[in-house]
Design a protein around this motif. Structure first.
Motif, PDB file in Angstrom:
ATOM      1  N   SER A 153       0.835  -1.202   0.000  1.00  0.00           N
ATOM      2  CA  SER A 153       0.000   0.000   0.000  1.00  0.00           C
ATOM      3  C   SER A 153       0.869   1.251   0.000  1.00  0.00           C
ATOM      4  CB  SER A 153      -0.960   0.007   1.197  1.00  0.00           C
ATOM      5  OG  SER A 153      -0.240   0.010   2.410  1.00  0.00           O
ATOM      6  N   GLN A 154       1.987   1.206   0.701  1.00  0.00           N
ATOM      7  CA  GLN A 154       2.881   2.368   0.726  1.00  0.00           C
ATOM      8  C   GLN A 154       3.528   2.593  -0.638  1.00  0.00           C
ATOM      9  OE1 GLN A 154       3.056   4.594   3.301  1.00  0.00           O
ATOM     10  NE2 GLN A 154       4.082   5.801   1.723  1.00  0.00           N
ATOM     11  N   ASP A 155       3.864   1.511  -1.346  1.00  0.00           N
ATOM     12  CA  ASP A 155       4.411   1.636  -2.706  1.00  0.00           C
ATOM     13  C   ASP A 155       3.397   2.331  -3.619  1.00  0.00           C
ATOM     14  OD1 ASP A 155       6.741   0.306  -1.963  1.00  0.00           O
ATOM     15  OD2 ASP A 155       6.053  -1.643  -2.733  1.00  0.00           O
ATOM     16  N   LEU A 156       2.138   1.912  -3.520  1.00  0.00           N
ATOM     17  CA  LEU A 156       1.083   2.501  -4.346  1.00  0.00           C
ATOM     18  C   LEU A 156       0.858   3.973  -3.997  1.00  0.00           C
ATOM     19  CD1 LEU A 156      -1.458  -0.455  -4.388  1.00  0.00           C
ATOM     20  CD2 LEU A 156      -0.059   0.355  -6.303  1.00  0.00           C
ATOM     21  N   ILE A 157       0.888   4.266  -2.702  1.00  0.00           N
ATOM     22  CA  ILE A 157       0.712   5.655  -2.267  1.00  0.00           C
ATOM     23  C   ILE A 157       1.872   6.514  -2.764  1.00  0.00           C
ATOM     24  CG2 ILE A 157       0.711   7.156  -0.227  1.00  0.00           C
ATOM     25  CD1 ILE A 157      -1.004   4.954   1.146  1.00  0.00           C
ATOM     26  N   SER A 159      -7.243   2.344  -8.591  1.00  0.00           N
ATOM     27  CA  SER A 159      -8.016   1.098  -8.605  1.00  0.00           C
ATOM     28  C   SER A 159      -7.291   0.006  -7.818  1.00  0.00           C
ATOM     29  CB  SER A 159      -8.303   0.644 -10.034  1.00  0.00           C
ATOM     30  OG  SER A 159      -7.115   0.304 -10.698  1.00  0.00           O
ATOM     31  N   GLN A 160      -5.967   0.007  -7.850  1.00  0.00           N
ATOM     32  CA  GLN A 160      -5.212  -0.950  -7.032  1.00  0.00           C
ATOM     33  C   GLN A 160      -5.347  -0.625  -5.547  1.00  0.00           C
ATOM     34  OE1 GLN A 160      -1.155  -1.922  -8.370  1.00  0.00           O
ATOM     35  NE2 GLN A 160      -1.673  -0.930 -10.320  1.00  0.00           N
ATOM     36  N   LEU A 161      -5.342   0.653  -5.220  1.00  0.00           N
ATOM     37  CA  LEU A 161      -5.472   1.065  -3.815  1.00  0.00           C
ATOM     38  C   LEU A 161      -6.831   0.687  -3.238  1.00  0.00           C
ATOM     39  CD1 LEU A 161      -3.760   4.563  -3.703  1.00  0.00           C
ATOM     40  CD2 LEU A 161      -3.159   2.588  -2.307  1.00  0.00           C
ATOM     41  N   THR A 162      -7.858   0.725  -4.056  1.00  0.00           N
ATOM     42  CA  THR A 162      -9.201   0.416  -3.536  1.00  0.00           C
ATOM     43  C   THR A 162      -9.359  -1.051  -3.147  1.00  0.00           C
ATOM     44  OG1 THR A 162     -10.056   0.088  -5.774  1.00  0.00           O
ATOM     45  CG2 THR A 162     -10.315   2.283  -4.809  1.00  0.00           C
ATOM     46  N   THR A 163      -8.475  -1.900  -3.625  1.00  0.00           N
ATOM     47  CA  THR A 163      -8.564  -3.321  -3.263  1.00  0.00           C
ATOM     48  C   THR A 163      -7.893  -3.628  -1.934  1.00  0.00           C
ATOM     49  OG1 THR A 163      -6.535  -3.889  -4.470  1.00  0.00           O
ATOM     50  CG2 THR A 163      -8.610  -3.982  -5.703  1.00  0.00           C
ATOM     51  N   ILE A 164      -7.154  -2.672  -1.395  1.00  0.00           N
ATOM     52  CA  ILE A 164      -6.442  -2.879  -0.131  1.00  0.00           C
ATOM     53  C   ILE A 164      -7.340  -2.447   1.018  1.00  0.00           C
ATOM     54  CG2 ILE A 164      -4.426  -2.189   1.229  1.00  0.00           C
ATOM     55  CD1 ILE A 164      -2.944  -1.772  -1.428  1.00  0.00           C
ATOM     56  N   GLN A 189       1.469  22.163 -19.821  1.00  0.00           N
ATOM     57  CA  GLN A 189       1.688  20.974 -20.650  1.00  0.00           C
ATOM     58  C   GLN A 189       0.465  20.064 -20.559  1.00  0.00           C
ATOM     59  OE1 GLN A 189       5.235  19.847 -18.586  1.00  0.00           O
ATOM     60  NE2 GLN A 189       6.577  20.874 -20.062  1.00  0.00           N
ATOM     61  N   LEU A 190      -0.647  20.562 -21.066  1.00  0.00           N
ATOM     62  CA  LEU A 190      -1.925  19.875 -20.928  1.00  0.00           C
ATOM     63  C   LEU A 190      -1.973  18.558 -21.698  1.00  0.00           C
ATOM     64  CD1 LEU A 190      -4.300  22.955 -21.153  1.00  0.00           C
ATOM     65  CD2 LEU A 190      -3.262  21.929 -19.128  1.00  0.00           C
ATOM     66  N   ASP A 191      -1.109  18.403 -22.694  1.00  0.00           N
ATOM     67  CA  ASP A 191      -1.073  17.159 -23.465  1.00  0.00           C
ATOM     68  C   ASP A 191      -0.605  15.976 -22.620  1.00  0.00           C
ATOM     69  OD1 ASP A 191       1.429  18.563 -23.418  1.00  0.00           O
ATOM     70  OD2 ASP A 191       2.180  17.221 -24.985  1.00  0.00           O
ATOM     71  N   GLN A 192       0.067  16.216 -21.519  1.00  0.00           N
ATOM     72  CA  GLN A 192       0.549  15.143 -20.655  1.00  0.00           C
ATOM     73  C   GLN A 192      -0.520  14.642 -19.686  1.00  0.00           C
ATOM     74  OE1 GLN A 192       4.122  16.285 -18.640  1.00  0.00           O
ATOM     75  NE2 GLN A 192       5.203  16.802 -20.527  1.00  0.00           N
ATOM     76  N   LEU A 193      -1.606  15.385 -19.543  1.00  0.00           N
ATOM     77  CA  LEU A 193      -2.604  15.050 -18.521  1.00  0.00           C
ATOM     78  C   LEU A 193      -3.326  13.737 -18.795  1.00  0.00           C
ATOM     79  CD1 LEU A 193      -4.130  18.546 -17.751  1.00  0.00           C
ATOM     80  CD2 LEU A 193      -2.366  17.293 -16.505  1.00  0.00           C
ATOM     81  N   GLU A 194      -3.576  13.417 -20.048  1.00  0.00           N
ATOM     82  CA  GLU A 194      -4.298  12.179 -20.363  1.00  0.00           C
ATOM     83  C   GLU A 194      -3.521  10.948 -19.891  1.00  0.00           C
ATOM     84  OE1 GLU A 194      -6.412   9.866 -24.095  1.00  0.00           O
ATOM     85  OE2 GLU A 194      -5.376  11.752 -24.461  1.00  0.00           O
ATOM     86  N   SER A 195      -2.230  10.918 -20.185  1.00  0.00           N
ATOM     87  CA  SER A 195      -1.396   9.793 -19.766  1.00  0.00           C
ATOM     88  C   SER A 195      -1.348   9.696 -18.243  1.00  0.00           C
ATOM     89  CB  SER A 195       0.013   9.965 -20.332  1.00  0.00           C
ATOM     90  OG  SER A 195       0.891   9.039 -19.757  1.00  0.00           O
ATOM     91  N   LEU A 196      -1.195  10.842 -17.599  1.00  0.00           N
ATOM     92  CA  LEU A 196      -1.135  10.852 -16.132  1.00  0.00           C
ATOM     93  C   LEU A 196      -2.456  10.405 -15.520  1.00  0.00           C
ATOM     94  CD1 LEU A 196       0.899  14.142 -15.637  1.00  0.00           C
ATOM     95  CD2 LEU A 196       1.692  11.805 -15.215  1.00  0.00           C
ATOM     96  N   LEU A 197      -3.561  10.776 -16.148  1.00  0.00           N
ATOM     97  CA  LEU A 197      -4.871  10.358 -15.652  1.00  0.00           C
ATOM     98  C   LEU A 197      -5.018   8.844 -15.710  1.00  0.00           C
ATOM     99  CD1 LEU A 197      -7.712  11.048 -14.635  1.00  0.00           C
ATOM    100  CD2 LEU A 197      -8.399  11.261 -17.019  1.00  0.00           C
ATOM    101  N   GLU A 198      -4.557   8.248 -16.800  1.00  0.00           N
ATOM    102  CA  GLU A 198      -4.622   6.793 -16.929  1.00  0.00           C
ATOM    103  C   GLU A 198      -3.782   6.121 -15.838  1.00  0.00           C
ATOM    104  OE1 GLU A 198      -3.389   5.960 -20.912  1.00  0.00           O
ATOM    105  OE2 GLU A 198      -5.164   6.913 -21.794  1.00  0.00           O
ATOM    106  N   GLN A 199      -2.583   6.643 -15.620  1.00  0.00           N
ATOM    107  CA  GLN A 199      -1.718   6.082 -14.573  1.00  0.00           C
ATOM    108  C   GLN A 199      -2.361   6.235 -13.200  1.00  0.00           C
ATOM    109  OE1 GLN A 199       2.388   7.517 -14.755  1.00  0.00           O
ATOM    110  NE2 GLN A 199       2.096   7.965 -16.928  1.00  0.00           N
ATOM    111  N   LYS A 200      -2.921   7.410 -12.978  1.00  0.00           N
ATOM    112  CA  LYS A 200      -3.552   7.698 -11.683  1.00  0.00           C
ATOM    113  C   LYS A 200      -4.738   6.761 -11.454  1.00  0.00           C
ATOM    114  CE  LYS A 200      -5.339  11.787 -11.373  1.00  0.00           C
ATOM    115  NZ  LYS A 200      -5.654  13.208 -11.195  1.00  0.00           N
TER     116      LYS A 200
END
Length: 119
Positions: free
Chosen positions: A6-10, A44-49, A28-39
């Motif tokens: 959980s700490q790694d994910l955080i 979603s991984q954090l919600t399983t903990i 640099q608004l073009d980078q936001l889409e990629s970051l949103l996907e990563q976020k």
């Protein structure tokens, strides 16, 4: 491959939020889409903990709120530019005036709105 703690994910989410802030601050608004996907993936991984540390999540929540304010400001700026561009487009078409009785009369500016190709 081992499951991230959980700490790694955080920590990963914290890094993504910092990248998002940097992108917003630097426009640099073009980078936001990629970051949103990563976020979304990390969240979603954090919600399983089941047991997450509240202190770490409060820091993340603060950064999410900060980035949301920046994102809202960026969107407001984009809307302002779009509005200004519409206004300039309308002005280029000509002038609309109203007489004493409230009738509208349009006066074109005489410039062509077509693209002209010159040799």
């Amino acid at each position: 491959m081992t499951e991230p703690t959980s700490q790694d994910l955080i920590d990963t989410l914290d890094g993504i939020l910092e990248q998002e802030r940097t992108a917003l601050v630097h426009g640099q608004l073009d980078q936001l889409e990629s970051l949103l996907e990563q976020k979304d993936d990390v969240i979603s991984q954090l919600t399983t903990i089941d047991a997450l540390e509240q202190d770490a999540l409060e820091t993340i929540q603060t950064k999410v709120s900060r980035n949301q304010v920046l994102l809202d400001s960026a969107m407001e700026g984009i809307r302002a530019v779009a509005s200004r561009m519409q206004e300039l487009k309308r002005v280029r078409r000509g002038l609309d005036i109203y007489d004493k009785s409230g009738r509208k009369t349009s006066h074109p500016n005489g410039y062509s709105m077509k693209l002209e190709k010159r040799a």
